[in-house]
Design an enzyme around this catalytic site. Structure first.
Site, PDB file in Angstrom:
ATOM      1  N   ASN A 131       1.130  -1.258  -0.035  1.00  9.42           N
ATOM      2  CA  ASN A 131      -0.300   0.007  -0.286  1.00  9.42           C
ATOM      3  C   ASN A 131       0.984   1.114   0.297  1.00  9.42           C
ATOM      4  O   ASN A 131       0.367   1.989  -0.477  1.00  9.42           O
ATOM      5  CB  ASN A 131      -0.890  -0.070   1.475  1.00  9.42           C
ATOM      6  CG  ASN A 131      -0.146  -0.039   2.412  1.00  9.42           C
ATOM      7  OD1 ASN A 131       0.915  -0.556   2.638  1.00  9.42           O
ATOM      8  ND2 ASN A 131      -0.882   1.236   3.352  1.00  9.42           N
ATOM      9  N   GLU A 229       3.553  -4.575  11.944  1.00 10.31           N
ATOM     10  CA  GLU A 229       2.540  -3.506  12.130  1.00 10.31           C
ATOM     11  C   GLU A 229       1.403  -3.750  11.633  1.00 10.31           C
ATOM     12  O   GLU A 229       1.934  -4.065   9.482  1.00 10.31           O
ATOM     13  CB  GLU A 229       3.439  -2.015  11.260  1.00 10.31           C
ATOM     14  CG  GLU A 229       4.404  -1.470  12.000  1.00 10.31           C
ATOM     15  CD  GLU A 229       3.949  -0.374  13.518  1.00 10.31           C
ATOM     16  OE1 GLU A 229       2.719   0.079  13.010  1.00 10.31           O
ATOM     17  OE2 GLU A 229       4.600   0.343  13.507  1.00 10.31           O
ATOM     18  N   CYS A 263      -3.127   2.336   6.269  1.00  5.98           N
ATOM     19  CA  CYS A 263      -3.587   0.879   7.497  1.00  5.98           C
ATOM     20  C   CYS A 263      -4.248   2.575   8.701  1.00  5.98           C
ATOM     21  O   CYS A 263      -5.480   1.910   9.448  1.00  5.98           O
ATOM     22  CB  CYS A 263      -2.180  -0.032   8.356  1.00  5.98           C
ATOM     23  SG  CYS A 263      -1.221   1.581   8.449  1.00  5.98           S
ATOM     24  N   GLU A 433       7.926   2.303  15.350  1.00  7.78           N
ATOM     25  CA  GLU A 433       8.561   2.438  14.551  1.00  7.78           C
ATOM     26  C   GLU A 433       8.954   4.616  14.996  1.00  7.78           C
ATOM     27  O   GLU A 433       8.017   4.973  15.213  1.00  7.78           O
ATOM     28  CB  GLU A 433       8.378   2.366  12.625  1.00  7.78           C
ATOM     29  CG  GLU A 433       8.613   0.963  12.711  1.00  7.78           C
ATOM     30  CD  GLU A 433       8.444   0.937  11.132  1.00  7.78           C
ATOM     31  OE1 GLU A 433       8.986   0.371  11.045  1.00  7.78           O
ATOM     32  OE2 GLU A 433       6.805   0.687  10.639  1.00  7.78           O
TER      33      GLU A 433
HETATM   34  P1  TAP Z   1      -0.004  -9.217   3.811  1.00  6.93           P
HETATM   35  O1  TAP Z   1      -0.500 -10.095   2.513  1.00  6.93           O
HETATM   36  O2  TAP Z   1       0.067  -9.747   4.693  1.00  6.93           O
HETATM   37  O3  TAP Z   1       1.141  -8.807   3.453  1.00  6.93           O
HETATM   38  C1  TAP Z   1       2.153  -7.900   3.731  1.00  6.93           C
HETATM   39  C2  TAP Z   1       3.851  -8.392   3.372  1.00  6.93           C
HETATM   40  O4  TAP Z   1       4.300 -10.051   3.361  1.00  6.93           O
HETATM   41  C3  TAP Z   1       4.470  -8.433   1.534  1.00  6.93           C
HETATM   42  O5  TAP Z   1       5.585  -8.543   1.420  1.00  6.93           O
HETATM   43  C4  TAP Z   1       4.127 -10.155   1.839  1.00  6.93           C
HETATM   44  O6  TAP Z   1       4.410 -10.836   0.513  1.00  6.93           O
HETATM   45  C5  TAP Z   1       4.442 -10.766   2.892  1.00  6.93           C
HETATM   46  N1  TAP Z   1       4.186 -12.197   2.959  1.00  6.93           N
HETATM   47  C6  TAP Z   1       2.991 -12.816   2.826  1.00  6.93           C
HETATM   48  N2  TAP Z   1       2.807 -14.208   3.216  1.00  6.93           N
HETATM   49  C7  TAP Z   1       4.685 -14.215   4.440  1.00  6.93           C
HETATM   50  C8  TAP Z   1       4.905 -14.379   5.135  1.00  6.93           C
HETATM   51  N3  TAP Z   1       4.064 -16.064   5.185  1.00  6.93           N
HETATM   52  N4  TAP Z   1       5.719 -14.815   5.459  1.00  6.93           N
HETATM   53  C9  TAP Z   1       6.829 -13.429   5.182  1.00  6.93           C
HETATM   54  N5  TAP Z   1       6.069 -12.364   4.509  1.00  6.93           N
HETATM   55  C10 TAP Z   1       4.962 -12.679   4.545  1.00  6.93           C
HETATM   56  O7  TAP Z   1      -0.466  -7.999   4.212  1.00  6.93           O
HETATM   57  P2  TAP Z   1      -1.118  -6.712   1.962  1.00  6.93           P
HETATM   58  O8  TAP Z   1      -2.179  -6.849   2.129  1.00  6.93           O
HETATM   59  O9  TAP Z   1       0.192  -6.267   1.615  1.00  6.93           O
HETATM   60  O10 TAP Z   1      -1.255  -5.431   3.219  1.00  6.93           O
HETATM   61  C11 TAP Z   1      -2.568  -4.586   3.433  1.00  6.93           C
HETATM   62  C12 TAP Z   1      -2.538  -4.825   5.430  1.00  6.93           C
HETATM   63  O11 TAP Z   1      -1.158  -4.126   6.088  1.00  6.93           O
HETATM   64  C13 TAP Z   1      -3.412  -4.020   6.251  1.00  6.93           C
HETATM   65  O12 TAP Z   1      -3.696  -5.343   7.574  1.00  6.93           O
HETATM   66  C14 TAP Z   1      -3.071  -2.591   6.474  1.00  6.93           C
HETATM   67  O13 TAP Z   1      -3.445  -2.750   7.186  1.00  6.93           O
HETATM   68  C15 TAP Z   1      -1.528  -3.784   6.708  1.00  6.93           C
HETATM   69  N6  TAP Z   1      -0.644  -2.584   7.197  1.00  6.93           N
HETATM   70  C16 TAP Z   1      -0.425  -1.815   8.262  1.00  6.93           C
HETATM   71  C17 TAP Z   1       0.507  -0.961   8.277  1.00  6.93           C
HETATM   72  C18 TAP Z   1       0.962  -0.188   9.631  1.00  6.93           C
HETATM   73  S1  TAP Z   1       2.136   1.088   9.621  1.00  6.93           S
HETATM   74  N7  TAP Z   1       0.162  -1.192  10.977  1.00  6.93           N
HETATM   75  C19 TAP Z   1       0.409  -0.411   7.432  1.00  6.93           C
HETATM   76  C20 TAP Z   1      -0.137  -1.008   5.868  1.00  6.93           C
HETATM   77  C21 TAP Z   1      -0.239  -1.566   6.091  1.00  6.93           C
HETATM   78  P3  TAP Z   1       3.186 -10.764  -1.124  1.00  6.93           P
HETATM   79  O14 TAP Z   1       3.262  -9.457  -1.514  1.00  6.93           O
HETATM   80  O15 TAP Z   1       3.848 -11.665  -1.795  1.00  6.93           O
HETATM   81  O16 TAP Z   1       1.930 -11.024  -0.873  1.00  6.93           O
END
Ligand code: TAP
Length: 454
Positions: A131, A229, A263, A433
């Site tokens: 994101n 996070e 987020c 962070e």
């Molecule tokens: P995720 O599906 O959790 O993916 C985040 C990262 O983790 C991606 O690089 C993903 O790779 C990787 N990943 C997936 N499975 C993994 C595993 N088994 N082991 C290690 N890494 C793995 O989240 P998303 O859909 O990309 O992002 C959206 C989420 O992030 C939302 O819930 C949002 O709230 C949260 N978010 C939180 C914050 C803060 S600062 N709190 C900021 C931004 C976003 P792939 O790309 O290959 O799936």
């Protein structure tokens, strides 16, 4: 090495192909990082600071290129993408001041003196979501490097382009080879290997709570340091004594920024019942006025969602019988568009009200008094962000103390600042962070006793 295609979410056209890193290649990168870190930690604080400043300057010279890459890869409006690229520069610049201030303590004790050192951890694995590919990368990268660690970063599979370019800029700026490496590829392959590899001493993960829980389990096997996070379902609380016009005019930007893929999205608007009708009248033109469209145009405020599958998952929160109060606009034709959508009145068991939508969907719920506002705001497993609108300073402070969340704004819709701490309560995360203390999460305290009685 297999490669995969990156699509432009605004046009659905291919942008480029990217190599997907394998487990063996991840292992090789970790070995290189481990060797590079031993030299990087020995670089004098002044020289490490100088190299980080040079890295910031190199990013600054490429802001437009990075912004255009993000527009093509993530569909972010170009104005937002320029701000995001500028944030990398600013975060690097901010933490460039840290190496020379990474001090220990002297603690007088009987028969001698204890001194402490802040030692780098070693190799740090950064796992970044799609994101905000640039800012979130920088939040872990800059303090980790400043503290003398090597960083292996895994950008999200769908949005690796800016991270890969930033890796090249680091080398151009003079950072030693392998101190910062970027490995595009799958989370289940590269991310999982960073978690499982014993040489990686810390994981900084930003992403969903579900994957964060798996990563926490994986890190436990090695007692690996971890910052999480995670998700959010934050409240924007509007009291009757606030500036309702301003609260309504800014509410869309507190939730529809980055098409709601944020987020910190304040995706539950809570309004004191006595001003509910007035607030809704003001909110409607504000939502309809959000400029949704071509992200390459300077005045666009909201672009597309990241992918077809993500749009399908957002659409599930707005079924045909959903209580749509009103919607903004979105372009027709190619692109993963989704119009800003306001749901009201909404049941407290509706998935759009209880779950993180991660799209431009907001619910509006009335409350009677301060106690009920706090109760509703806290009725979620998450606790990342939130806003409070009131003209009463005492109420602002009371409610801010009572809402269980890590980052709040009063009479403002803003959220993250890199010079203040950022992180979540409850299932929104673990650790903080940013801010002046960020290096604590990238160092271990070593305590040494020196005898003076011999
Ligand atoms: P995720 O599906 O959790 O993916 C985040 C990262 O983790 C991606 O690089 C993903 O790779 C990787 N990943 C997936 N499975 C993994 C595993 N088994 N082991 C290690 N890494 C793995 O989240 P998303 O859909 O990309 O992002 C959206 C989420 O992030 C939302 O819930 C949002 O709230 C949260 N978010 C939180 C914050 C803060 S600062 N709190 C900021 C931004 C976003 P792939 O790309 O290959 O799936």
């Amino acid at each position: 090495m297999t490669s995969y295609t990156i699509l432009n979410p605004a046009s659905e056209r291919p942008v480029t192909t990217v190599p997907g890193t394998s487990v063996e290649e991840t292992d090789a990168a970790i070995t290189r990082a481990d060797a590079a870190q031993r030299e990087w930690r020995a670089v004098s604080p002044g020289d490490r600071a100088r190299l980080l400043r040079a890295f910031a300057a190199e990013v600054d010279a490429h802001i437009e290129e990075l912004a255009q890459l993000e527009v093509a890869n993530s569909g972010h409006p170009v104005g937002a993408a320029r701000w995001e690229a500028g944030q990398i520069r600013d975060v690097l610049q901010y933490y460039a001041a840290a190496p020379e201030r990474l001090l220990g303590k002297q603690i007088p004790v009987a028969g001698g003196l204890n001194v402490t050192f802040a030692e780098p951890l070693g190799v740090v694995g950064l796992i970044v979501p799609w994101n905000f590919p640039m800012p979130i990368l920088s939040w872990g990268l800059a303090p980790a490097l400043a503290a003398g660690n090597a960083v292996v970063a895994k950008p999200a599979e769908m949005t690796p382009l800016t991270a890969m370019r930033i890796g090249e800029l680091a080398l151009q700026a003079g950072l030693p080879e392998h101190v910062f490496q970027v490995l595009p590829g799958k989370g289940s392959v590269v991310g999982q290997r960073l978690v499982d590899h014993p040489t990686v001493r810390k994981i900084v993960f930003t992403g969903s709570t579900e994957v964060g829980q798996q990563i926490m389990t994986g890190c436990a096997k090695h007692v690996k340091r971890l910052t999480l996070e995670l998700g959010g379902k934050s409240a924007n609380i509007i009291f009757a004594d606030s500036d309702i016009e301003r609260a309504a005019a800014t509410a869309p930007y507190a939730v529809f920024d980055n098409a709601g893929q944020d987020c910190c999205a304040r995706s539950r608007i809570l309004v004191q019942r006595s001003v509910l009708d007035k607030f809704m009248e003001l909110l409607e033109p504000a939502v309809k006025g959000v400029r949704v469209g071509d992200p390459t145009l300077g005045d666009t405020e909201m672009g597309p969602l990241i992918s077809a599958s993500h749009r399908a998952s957002v659409a599930k929160y707005v079924p045909d019988d959903a209580p749509v109060a009103f919607r903004g606009s979105a372009p027709e034709g190619p692109g993963y568009w989704f119009a800003p959508t306001v749901l009201a009145p909404i049941g407290s068991d509706a998935p759009a009200y209880t779950e993180e939508v991660f799209g431009p969907v907001v619910t509006v719920t009335p409350f009677e008094d301060e106690a009920e506002a706090i109760e509703i705001a806290n009725d979620t497993p998450y606790g990342l962000s939130g806003s409070i609108w009131t003209g009463n300073v005492g109420r602002a402070l009371r409610v801010a103390r009572a809402v269980e969340t890590g980052n709040l704004s009063v009479n403002s819709h803003s959220s993250v600042r890199y010079w203040t701490p950022f992180g979540g309560f409850k299932q929104s995360g673990l650790g903080r962070e940013l801010g002046p203390d960020a290096l604590d999460a990238f160092t271990e305290v070593k305590n040494v006793f020196i005898a003076t009685d011999n």
